[in-house]
Design a protein around this motif. Structure first.
Motif, PDB file in Angstrom:
ATOM      1  N   SER A 157       0.573  -0.850  -0.181  1.00  0.00           N
ATOM      2  CA  SER A 157       0.138   0.033   0.358  1.00  0.00           C
ATOM      3  C   SER A 157       0.881   1.620  -0.035  1.00  0.00           C
ATOM      4  O   SER A 157       1.939   0.999   0.234  1.00  0.00           O
ATOM      5  N   LEU A 158       0.816   1.999  -0.261  1.00  0.00           N
ATOM      6  CA  LEU A 158       1.230   4.005  -0.295  1.00  0.00           C
ATOM      7  C   LEU A 158       0.895   4.204   1.001  1.00  0.00           C
ATOM      8  O   LEU A 158      -0.438   4.501   1.328  1.00  0.00           O
ATOM      9  N   GLU A 159       1.618   4.301   1.635  1.00  0.00           N
ATOM     10  CA  GLU A 159       1.142   4.531   2.930  1.00  0.00           C
ATOM     11  C   GLU A 159       2.596   5.270   3.553  1.00  0.00           C
ATOM     12  O   GLU A 159       3.968   5.119   3.497  1.00  0.00           O
ATOM     13  N   VAL A 160       2.772   6.621   4.575  1.00  0.00           N
ATOM     14  CA  VAL A 160       3.926   6.706   5.485  1.00  0.00           C
ATOM     15  C   VAL A 160       4.506   5.869   5.825  1.00  0.00           C
ATOM     16  O   VAL A 160       4.148   5.572   6.686  1.00  0.00           O
ATOM     17  N   GLY A 161       5.812   5.889   5.429  1.00  0.00           N
ATOM     18  CA  GLY A 161       6.843   4.519   6.464  1.00  0.00           C
ATOM     19  C   GLY A 161       6.918   3.643   5.602  1.00  0.00           C
ATOM     20  O   GLY A 161       8.115   2.639   5.761  1.00  0.00           O
ATOM     21  N   LYS A 162       6.573   3.268   4.483  1.00  0.00           N
ATOM     22  CA  LYS A 162       6.410   1.844   3.653  1.00  0.00           C
ATOM     23  C   LYS A 162       7.466   2.399   2.949  1.00  0.00           C
ATOM     24  O   LYS A 162       7.741   3.075   2.455  1.00  0.00           O
ATOM     25  N   ASP A 163       8.072   0.798   1.871  1.00  0.00           N
ATOM     26  CA  ASP A 163       8.474   0.824   0.841  1.00  0.00           C
ATOM     27  C   ASP A 163       8.255   1.863   0.435  1.00  0.00           C
ATOM     28  O   ASP A 163       6.899   1.737   0.017  1.00  0.00           O
ATOM     29  N   ALA A 164       8.861   3.252  -0.888  1.00  0.00           N
ATOM     30  CA  ALA A 164       7.924   3.730  -1.552  1.00  0.00           C
ATOM     31  C   ALA A 164       8.367   2.752  -3.200  1.00  0.00           C
ATOM     32  O   ALA A 164       9.218   2.680  -3.934  1.00  0.00           O
ATOM     33  N   ASP A 165       8.156   1.647  -3.249  1.00  0.00           N
ATOM     34  CA  ASP A 165       7.103   0.557  -4.389  1.00  0.00           C
ATOM     35  C   ASP A 165       6.416   1.337  -5.112  1.00  0.00           C
ATOM     36  O   ASP A 165       5.516   1.827  -4.982  1.00  0.00           O
ATOM     37  N   MET A 166       5.903   2.034  -6.530  1.00  0.00           N
ATOM     38  CA  MET A 166       4.895   2.286  -7.358  1.00  0.00           C
ATOM     39  C   MET A 166       5.165   2.363  -8.403  1.00  0.00           C
ATOM     40  O   MET A 166       5.745   2.610  -9.461  1.00  0.00           O
ATOM     41  N   VAL A 167       3.458   2.416  -9.271  1.00  0.00           N
ATOM     42  CA  VAL A 167       2.925   1.705 -10.587  1.00  0.00           C
ATOM     43  C   VAL A 167       2.819   3.181 -11.281  1.00  0.00           C
ATOM     44  O   VAL A 167       1.501   3.219 -10.004  1.00  0.00           O
ATOM     45  N   ILE A 168       3.160   4.044 -11.914  1.00  0.00           N
ATOM     46  CA  ILE A 168       2.061   4.495 -12.505  1.00  0.00           C
ATOM     47  C   ILE A 168       2.201   4.335 -13.883  1.00  0.00           C
ATOM     48  O   ILE A 168       2.714   3.924 -15.246  1.00  0.00           O
ATOM     49  N   THR A 169       0.981   4.786 -13.965  1.00  0.00           N
ATOM     50  CA  THR A 169       0.060   4.084 -15.123  1.00  0.00           C
ATOM     51  C   THR A 169      -0.917   4.598 -15.396  1.00  0.00           C
ATOM     52  O   THR A 169      -0.939   6.025 -15.544  1.00  0.00           O
ATOM     53  N   ASP A 170      -1.397   5.344 -16.960  1.00  0.00           N
ATOM     54  CA  ASP A 170      -2.844   5.722 -17.895  1.00  0.00           C
ATOM     55  C   ASP A 170      -3.540   5.467 -18.059  1.00  0.00           C
ATOM     56  O   ASP A 170      -4.473   6.081 -18.462  1.00  0.00           O
ATOM     57  N   GLY A 171      -3.628   4.518 -17.034  1.00  0.00           N
ATOM     58  CA  GLY A 171      -5.413   3.524 -17.051  1.00  0.00           C
ATOM     59  C   GLY A 171      -5.237   3.207 -16.036  1.00  0.00           C
ATOM     60  O   GLY A 171      -4.439   2.451 -15.102  1.00  0.00           O
ATOM     61  N   CYS A 172      -6.846   2.219 -15.773  1.00  0.00           N
ATOM     62  CA  CYS A 172      -6.810   1.122 -14.811  1.00  0.00           C
ATOM     63  C   CYS A 172      -5.620  -0.218 -15.183  1.00  0.00           C
ATOM     64  O   CYS A 172      -5.656  -0.533 -16.609  1.00  0.00           O
ATOM     65  N   PRO A 173      -5.440  -0.627 -14.284  1.00  0.00           N
ATOM     66  CA  PRO A 173      -4.567  -1.704 -14.361  1.00  0.00           C
ATOM     67  C   PRO A 173      -4.690  -2.828 -15.399  1.00  0.00           C
ATOM     68  O   PRO A 173      -3.996  -4.100 -15.455  1.00  0.00           O
ATOM     69  N   PHE A 174      -5.890  -3.237 -15.179  1.00  0.00           N
ATOM     70  CA  PHE A 174      -7.037  -4.195 -15.121  1.00  0.00           C
ATOM     71  C   PHE A 174      -6.475  -4.811 -16.546  1.00  0.00           C
ATOM     72  O   PHE A 174      -7.467  -5.675 -17.709  1.00  0.00           O
ATOM     73  N   GLU A 175      -6.747  -3.018 -17.071  1.00  0.00           N
ATOM     74  CA  GLU A 175      -7.275  -3.021 -18.625  1.00  0.00           C
ATOM     75  C   GLU A 175      -5.511  -4.061 -19.255  1.00  0.00           C
ATOM     76  O   GLU A 175      -4.954  -2.561 -19.572  1.00  0.00           O
ATOM     77  N   VAL A 176      -6.147  -4.271 -21.190  1.00  0.00           N
ATOM     78  CA  VAL A 176      -4.428  -4.281 -21.617  1.00  0.00           C
ATOM     79  C   VAL A 176      -4.107  -3.325 -22.910  1.00  0.00           C
ATOM     80  O   VAL A 176      -3.166  -3.156 -22.340  1.00  0.00           O
ATOM     81  N   SER A 177      -4.818  -2.659 -23.003  1.00  0.00           N
ATOM     82  CA  SER A 177      -4.683  -1.444 -23.088  1.00  0.00           C
ATOM     83  C   SER A 177      -4.039   0.240 -22.249  1.00  0.00           C
ATOM     84  O   SER A 177      -3.503   0.689 -22.816  1.00  0.00           O
ATOM     85  N   THR A 178      -4.409  -0.538 -21.272  1.00  0.00           N
ATOM     86  CA  THR A 178      -3.060   0.327 -19.918  1.00  0.00           C
ATOM     87  C   THR A 178      -1.457  -0.468 -20.400  1.00  0.00           C
ATOM     88  O   THR A 178      -1.360  -1.074 -20.226  1.00  0.00           O
ATOM     89  N   LYS A 179      -0.993   1.227 -20.170  1.00  0.00           N
ATOM     90  CA  LYS A 179       0.584   1.325 -20.387  1.00  0.00           C
ATOM     91  C   LYS A 179       1.004   2.068 -18.659  1.00  0.00           C
ATOM     92  O   LYS A 179       0.555   2.686 -18.366  1.00  0.00           O
ATOM     93  N   VAL A 180       1.749   0.690 -17.985  1.00  0.00           N
ATOM     94  CA  VAL A 180       2.754   1.447 -17.311  1.00  0.00           C
ATOM     95  C   VAL A 180       3.996   2.364 -17.748  1.00  0.00           C
ATOM     96  O   VAL A 180       4.727   1.940 -18.845  1.00  0.00           O
ATOM     97  N   LYS A 181       3.431   3.132 -17.216  1.00  0.00           N
ATOM     98  CA  LYS A 181       4.925   4.769 -17.560  1.00  0.00           C
ATOM     99  C   LYS A 181       5.741   5.051 -16.518  1.00  0.00           C
ATOM    100  O   LYS A 181       6.904   5.218 -16.732  1.00  0.00           O
ATOM    101  N   HIS A 182       5.654   4.374 -15.464  1.00  0.00           N
ATOM    102  CA  HIS A 182       7.294   4.219 -14.909  1.00  0.00           C
ATOM    103  C   HIS A 182       6.656   3.491 -13.806  1.00  0.00           C
ATOM    104  O   HIS A 182       5.640   2.851 -13.269  1.00  0.00           O
ATOM    105  N   VAL A 183       8.350   2.667 -12.634  1.00  0.00           N
ATOM    106  CA  VAL A 183       7.815   2.028 -12.221  1.00  0.00           C
ATOM    107  C   VAL A 183       9.046   2.182 -10.639  1.00  0.00           C
ATOM    108  O   VAL A 183       9.853   2.546 -11.687  1.00  0.00           O
ATOM    109  N   PHE A 184       8.485   2.375  -9.606  1.00  0.00           N
ATOM    110  CA  PHE A 184       9.686   3.065  -8.700  1.00  0.00           C
ATOM    111  C   PHE A 184      10.037   1.582  -7.827  1.00  0.00           C
ATOM    112  O   PHE A 184       8.535   0.865  -7.438  1.00  0.00           O
ATOM    113  N   ILE A 185      10.758   1.149  -7.042  1.00  0.00           N
ATOM    114  CA  ILE A 185      10.844   0.159  -6.431  1.00  0.00           C
ATOM    115  C   ILE A 185      12.543   0.980  -5.477  1.00  0.00           C
ATOM    116  O   ILE A 185      13.373   1.327  -6.097  1.00  0.00           O
TER     117      ILE A 185
END
Length: 407
Positions: free
Chosen positions: A371-399
């Motif tokens: 989850s995205l909460e203060v104190g947790k690891d900054a693991d984030m996925v940034i997309t241009d839409g709902c990640p469940f849809e095949v047309s959605t593109k992943v724009k950035h990933v941070f680990i």
């Protein structure tokens, strides 16, 4: 430092997304500041100080030199988490000789450690990271009645020791067809045999642990060292759960029966017929990892496989994780599996939690990821839409706050 600005944040905790900025320092989420416009109430979320204060919600002090990522018009999600797979132990594109996820010489092998088989340079890992799967729980397969311990790792790195979130999170055990098939001519030809072999080991482990405890510091009174039984002590002490491979209803019930007999923690893995016994599983209140479903019914115990299973279980109040069992389904298709569950009727927010916070809880690492909460690891996925849809593109990933993938 890193700041993700102006994105619609789906934190994995609250149902609705909200417009916010996320500040990252030293690989951790330092602050989440919600915008006044276009967002729901601040109640229950974090200000810069990690409190539920309204103060300063319009601005966030960003130190000089901070990397800025403008996520305006984009969706920000927690890194996706796999609760059960074998990525890194199988070996991408190298055939049978690269498979290291089953010990085939001994049906009782609790002393095996998944971390010792992970190939950190496996090409499947960067593929997973590029799709937003940032953390995976991996370990031995299902050929053995007891197969060894699982480990949790991030999906980037050169040395597995540096990728570990937490090692030894669960002890794999297996019911059903797999142990019978692999050991039919050696040790195991029926479900009764599988259960008996597991019980025998648990009885021995309990006795071994009790003798060690009774001996205390007197080495002369300790039982002879047994690496298998030593490995079972964390299970007997309920420090880690049995991670029980079970597809069919009868195997799910046997796994639960044995766990109750020995007063053990347990998670159920695969749960293919879970929708047929949903009332019983809801009463048990144990974590459920459902899948892999994007496959054919390759054996008898999969004949009732259905995409409705995770949704039915989640609607009944069960803690559900959706799994790929990678490489059975390639790891990068974890969000697609969640989308197929939604198509079959699963609540979309429940599906998001089934690939974020629930698998983190399942693996005992929810204090770090999911989850995205203060104190947790900054693991984030940034997309241009709902990640469940095949047309959605992943724009950035941070680990851990570091950019690992950009479109």
């Amino acid at each position: 430092m890193l700041c993700i600005k102006n994105g619609t944040v789906h934190d994995g905790v609250h149902r609705e997304g909200f417009l916010a900025d996320i500040l990252v320092e030293d690989g951790k989420i330092k602050a989440i500041r919600e915008h006044m416009e276009g967002g729901p109430s601040m109640e229950g979320r974090h200000s810069m100080e990690g409190k539920h204060s309204m103060e300063g919600r319009h601005s966030m002090e960003i130190p000089a030199g901070t990397e800025i990522v403008d996520a305006e018009g984009l969706q920000v999600y927690p890194g996706f988490v796999e609760a059960h797979g074998h990525i890194g132990l199988d070996g991408y594109g190298i055939g049978y000789e690269g498979m290291d996820y089953n010990e085939l010489n001994d049906i009782i092998s609790p002393q095996m450690r998944g971390i010792d088989g992970v190939k950190s340079m496996d090409p499947a890992l960067p593929k997973a990271a590029a799709a937003g799967v940032t953390c995976v729980c991996v370990g031995p397969g299902s050929a053995n009645v007891l197969g060894g311990t699982f480990t949790t790792i991030k999906t980037v790195g050169k040395r597995v020791d540096d990728m570990v979130v937490r090692d030894g999170v669960a002890m794999k055990c297996a019911f059903g067809e797999n142990p019978k098939r692999v050991y039919r001519d050696k040790k195991d030809s029926s479900r009764m045999t599988t259960a008996a072999l597991l019980r025998e080991t648990l009885f021995k482990a309990r006795e071994y642990m009790e003798k060690k405890e009774a001996a205390g510091d007197d080495v002369s009174k300790r039982p002879a060292f047994d690496m298998k039984l030593e490995a079972m002590i964390p299970v007997m002490k309920k420090e880690i759960p049995l991670k029980a491979h079970a597809h069919a209803a009868e195997d799910l019930f046997t796994a639960l029966r044995i766990a109750r007999e020995f007063d053990l923690k347990i998670t159920l893995e695969h749960v293919t017929e879970g929708h047929l016994i949903v009332e019983e599983l809801a009463k048990e209140n144990v974590p459920l990892a459902v899948g892999p479903t994007l496959t054919s019914a390759s054996k008898f115990e999969l004949r009732n496989k259905s995409w409705i299973t995770p949704g039915v279980l989640a609607a009944a109040g069960c803690q559900v994780s959706i799994i790929t069992d990678s490489p059975v389904i390639p790891q990068e298709y974890l969000p697609l599996c969640a989308g197929l569950a939604v198509q079959a009727g699963m609540d979309p927010f429940a599906a998001l939690q089934a690939i974020t916070i629930n698998p983190a809880k399942h693996a005992g690492i929810a204090d770090r990821v999911g989850s995205l909460e203060v104190g947790k690891d900054a693991d984030m996925v940034i997309t241009d839409g709902c990640p469940f849809e095949v047309s959605t593109k992943v724009k950035h990933v941070f680990i851990d706050g570091k950019r690992v993938c950009t479109e």
